[in-house]
Design a protein around this motif. Structure first.
Motif, PDB file in Angstrom:
ATOM      1  N   ALA A 141      -4.552  -4.655  -1.728  1.00 43.10           N
ATOM      2  CA  ALA A 141      -2.502  -5.770  -0.845  1.00 43.10           C
ATOM      3  C   ALA A 141      -2.440  -7.024  -0.165  1.00 43.10           C
ATOM      4  N   ARG A 159       0.653  -1.156   0.315  1.00 44.91           N
ATOM      5  CA  ARG A 159       0.187  -0.143   0.345  1.00 44.91           C
ATOM      6  C   ARG A 159       0.404   1.084  -0.068  1.00 44.91           C
ATOM      7  N   SER A 160       2.253   1.678   0.870  1.00 53.88           N
ATOM      8  CA  SER A 160       2.475   2.230   0.288  1.00 53.88           C
ATOM      9  C   SER A 160       3.165   1.989  -0.824  1.00 53.88           C
ATOM     10  N   THR A 185      -4.022  -2.043  -6.250  1.00 56.97           N
ATOM     11  CA  THR A 185      -3.204  -2.169  -5.801  1.00 56.97           C
ATOM     12  C   THR A 185      -3.332  -1.664  -4.267  1.00 56.97           C
ATOM     13  N   TRP A 186      -3.464  -0.724  -3.602  1.00 56.54           N
ATOM     14  CA  TRP A 186      -4.140  -0.300  -2.801  1.00 56.54           C
ATOM     15  C   TRP A 186      -5.486  -1.587  -2.114  1.00 56.54           C
ATOM     16  N   ALA A 221       1.698   1.954  -3.242  1.00 59.15           N
ATOM     17  CA  ALA A 221       0.710   2.500  -4.838  1.00 59.15           C
ATOM     18  C   ALA A 221      -0.015   3.901  -4.403  1.00 59.15           C
ATOM     19  N   VAL A 222       0.838   4.385  -3.218  1.00 64.48           N
ATOM     20  CA  VAL A 222       0.171   5.524  -2.422  1.00 64.48           C
ATOM     21  C   VAL A 222       1.728   6.361  -3.011  1.00 64.48           C
TER      22      VAL A 222
END
Length: 678
Positions: A65, A18-19, A61-62, A21-22
């Motif tokens: 996850a 997630r990191s 993606t987020w 993706a962000v």
């Protein structure tokens, strides 16, 4: 791996996905806002479509996850996300007009964003793809000033390398701190925390695979008398020798831990009852003649299935072994021979306290040196048409000198009490250098503007927030001032380049803060006794060293007290180790509760506690020692030794030796008449 450990690992994988993706959505987010705010610009519909598609990919993606983290597609998905972010950013830059457009630095900034969360094995590929994408934009887009693409590539390449290197160094530092926090300060075997974690992991693996496992518990016989007869320093070396002997008799993947004063434990993976009996006999023989031990063991799954039952059975068998025969104390020659056989002093492992500060200072010097060298290179190779070519070269050369001096002086600066003020002064000098180069080069749209923007992320990554914020504010202010007073291609160009630098700096700063929190927690664990939560040997010696520096300046007097509980061994033998542990925790709490907050309590091992008096005059040390002994008398009697700095010694070793000798003299004079009551 236990269920809890597996759950934490899965959570970390989800967080990493997630990191990434962000961070991958940062570039398209800026591109989308820019395209919406400048609808009259070229290719705006295409830019909106590209930015929207990239945001959708990042959002998917987020959201997926957890499923991705639980599959084998984790690494491919993360790499695919990085490629989408890099190639999409390149396309946005190209549609906006090329590398000299407001979005021209989107690829380099995105690379720095993503490099910190990309798996190390994919990092080289990421760098090559990013460089290729950037140069494709340079060749296909509108022409840029001479040397623009070359200087950008070198500057951001150097920044990316230093950021990744610094992040890797922080990971290494945290790993070493984690190792230290799980190691016994004296013997360097696992401590109670480290052994419990290792045992839990090995047992979980045995339960999963069906392989046997053996827990061995060893309690040294008569060690209390060894300490009393030969002194605690000889006892310490015997404990170190014991840990070494146990480890020497085991396989490399077996584990040895010191879980109490004279108590050791071993975990034997893949070993059942028959093999365990052979190993235990070998361990017993290796210790006999020097420091004999009562040993018990329990096997999974033959004897028990839970960690509690395995511990209980091994402990009871060790107690039965202790009562089965009479052991004699080792002879002085045996003690001396074992002490001489220890190939290292009885000391503690440390991670230098100033290591992060030294590395941060050195890295700031490296980025200054690297950027300034690029400035000299630009002046020599590409600035032939520049009216201020000589000035650019001279100022850049001065930056090289300043950066080189910072690298050479990093170790000394890291130890200086005025390090913060010195670094702020250095930042002011380098901001002036960067501002002067940018002004001479023509403003915020020139190559030399990188000398202001490029250092910002590394400063944020490696510098505490209280230092980084004013430095970054200074750099940003200089960039804006030069843009307003000297010149800029457009307000959007200046704003987006500054926003990119600030955004990357914020991400780097957040990563640096998270690493600092982990490091502080690990440092606390490495200095605390696992059972009683007072200082361990490592923490107490470090505290003593710090207080000694104040005493040398005449700020305060110091006294060292050593307490040794009388008859504590009987508590363990007659009432069990749980009762003994509870008594030790009570003693630690009682000592701490009856001292000034500035004083310190430590447990060096077993039933031996130390107190550092910093708030009472040296003449009152004996009075304080008796007052503390009176507080302990509620549940246990104790022998005490006192040593005063400047009277009985000048350092920890000499004070400890004096207090230990006094304690031993008291114990032998009044021995046998007092005992712990638990």
């Amino acid at each position: 791996m236990s269920a809890g450990t597996a759950g934490r690992a899965a959570h970390r994988r989800v967080a990493a996905i997630r990191s990434g993706a962000v961070r991958g959505m940062g570039g398209p987010g800026i591109g989308l806002l820019y395209a919406l705010a400048t609808p009259a610009g070229p290719h705006r519909p295409a830019m909106l479509a590209v930015a929207t598609a990239m945001l959708l990919v990042g959002g998917l993606t987020w959201g997926s996850a957890p499923r991705v983290a639980a599959s084998r597609a984790e690494v491919p998905v993360r790499i695919a996300g990085v490629l989408v972010a890099i190639l999409g950013s390149a396309l946005l830059s190209l549609l906006d007009g090329g590398i000299a457009s407001p979005l021209g630095a989107l690829v380099p900034f995105s690379l720095i964003f993503l490099a910190l969360v990309t798996p190390p094995r994919a990092l080289a590929v990421l760098a090559l793809v990013g460089a290729a994408a950037y140069w494709a934009v340079a060749l296909l887009g509108a022409p840029a000033p001479p040397g623009y693409a070359t200087v950008f590539t070198l500057a951001f390449g150097g920044l990316g390398y230093l950021c990744v290197r610094h992040a890797g160094a922080l990971v290494s530092l945290r790993r070493r701190l984690a190792e230290v926090s799980r190691a016994d300060p004296l013997t360097q075997a696992l401590n109670r925390r480290g052994f419990d974690e290792r045992f839990a992991a090995e047992l979980a693996e045995a339960q999963r695979s069906g392989e046997p496992l053996t827990l061995v518990f060893a309690d040294l016989d008569g060690f209390k008398e060894i300490n009393d007869r030969y002194g605690h320093q000889s006892g310490d070396r015997l404990l170190t020798w014991t840990a070494d002997r146990l480890a020497a008799e085991l396989r490399a993947h077996d584990a040895v831990g010191r879980i109490g004063g004279d108590e050791f434990a071993v975990v034997l993976s893949g070993t059942g009852p028959e093999g365990a009996a052979v190993v235990v006999e070998r361990l017993r023989e290796s210790l006999d003649g020097v420091v004999p031990a009562s040993i018990g063991y329990a096997c999974f799954p033959a004897d028990a299935a839970t960690p509690e039952d395995l511990w209980r059975l091994a402990d009871s068998r060790a107690y039965a072994d202790k009562t089965a025969g009479e052991r004699t104390l080792p002879a002085p020659d045996d003690v001396a021979r074992a002490s001489d056989a220890v190939d290292r002093p009885a000391s503690v492992r440390r991670v230098p306290r100033r290591e992060r500060r030294r590395r941060s200072i050195a890295d700031m010097g490296w980025i200054a040196l690297f950027d300034s060298c690029i400035g000299v290179f630009y002046a020599v190779v590409f600035a032939a048409a520049q009216p201020h070519r000589l000035g650019i070269g001279l100022i850049a050369g001065a930056g090289c000198v300043v950066g080189g001096g910072l690298i050479l002086g990093a170790d000394r600066l890291s130890r200086a009490e005025s390090a913060r003020q010195l670094m702020l002064g250095y930042a002011l000098v380098m901001a002036a250098v960067g501002g002067s180069l940018t002004a001479l080069n023509g403003g915020s749209g020139t190559v030399c503007a990188l000398s202001i923007l490029v250092p910002m992320p590394l400063i944020a990554l490696g510098t505490p927030a209280r230092v980084a914020v004013p430095i970054l504010t200074l750099y940003a202010s200089v960039y804006v001032a030069v843009a307003l007073w000297v010149g800029m291609p457009s307000g959007w160009f200046t704003a987006l380049h500054l926003v990119g630098a600030v955004a990357v700096s914020v991400v780097c700063g957040a990563q640096g803060r998270a690493a600092a929190r982990q490091r502080r927690r690990l440092t606390e664990l490495s200095r605390a006794d696992v059972l009683t939560d007072v200082l361990n040997r490592r923490g107490f010696e470090e505290r003593f060293t710090a207080e000694l520096a104040h005493a040398d300046r005449g700020d305060r007097a110091l006294a060292l007290l050593i307490y040794d509980l009388d008859g504590f061994k009987r508590v363990n033998d007659e009432r069990g180790h749980a009762a003994g542990d509870e008594l030790l925790c009570w003693v630690a709490g009682t000592l701490a509760a009856n001292l000034h907050p500035h004083d310190a309590v430590g447990r060096l091992g077993g039933d031996e506690f130390v107190v550092l008096l910093t708030s009472d005059p040296a003449g009152d040390a004996a009075t304080v020692a008796e007052r503390l002994r009176g507080a302990l008398a509620e549940r246990t009697s104790a022998s005490v030794g006192v040593a005063v700095l400047g009277v009985d010694g000048e350092d920890f070793d000499s004070l400890y030796a004096h207090a230990d000798a006094q304690l031993y003299a008291e114990k032998t004079t009044r021995g046998g008449r007092r005992r712990a009551r638990a």
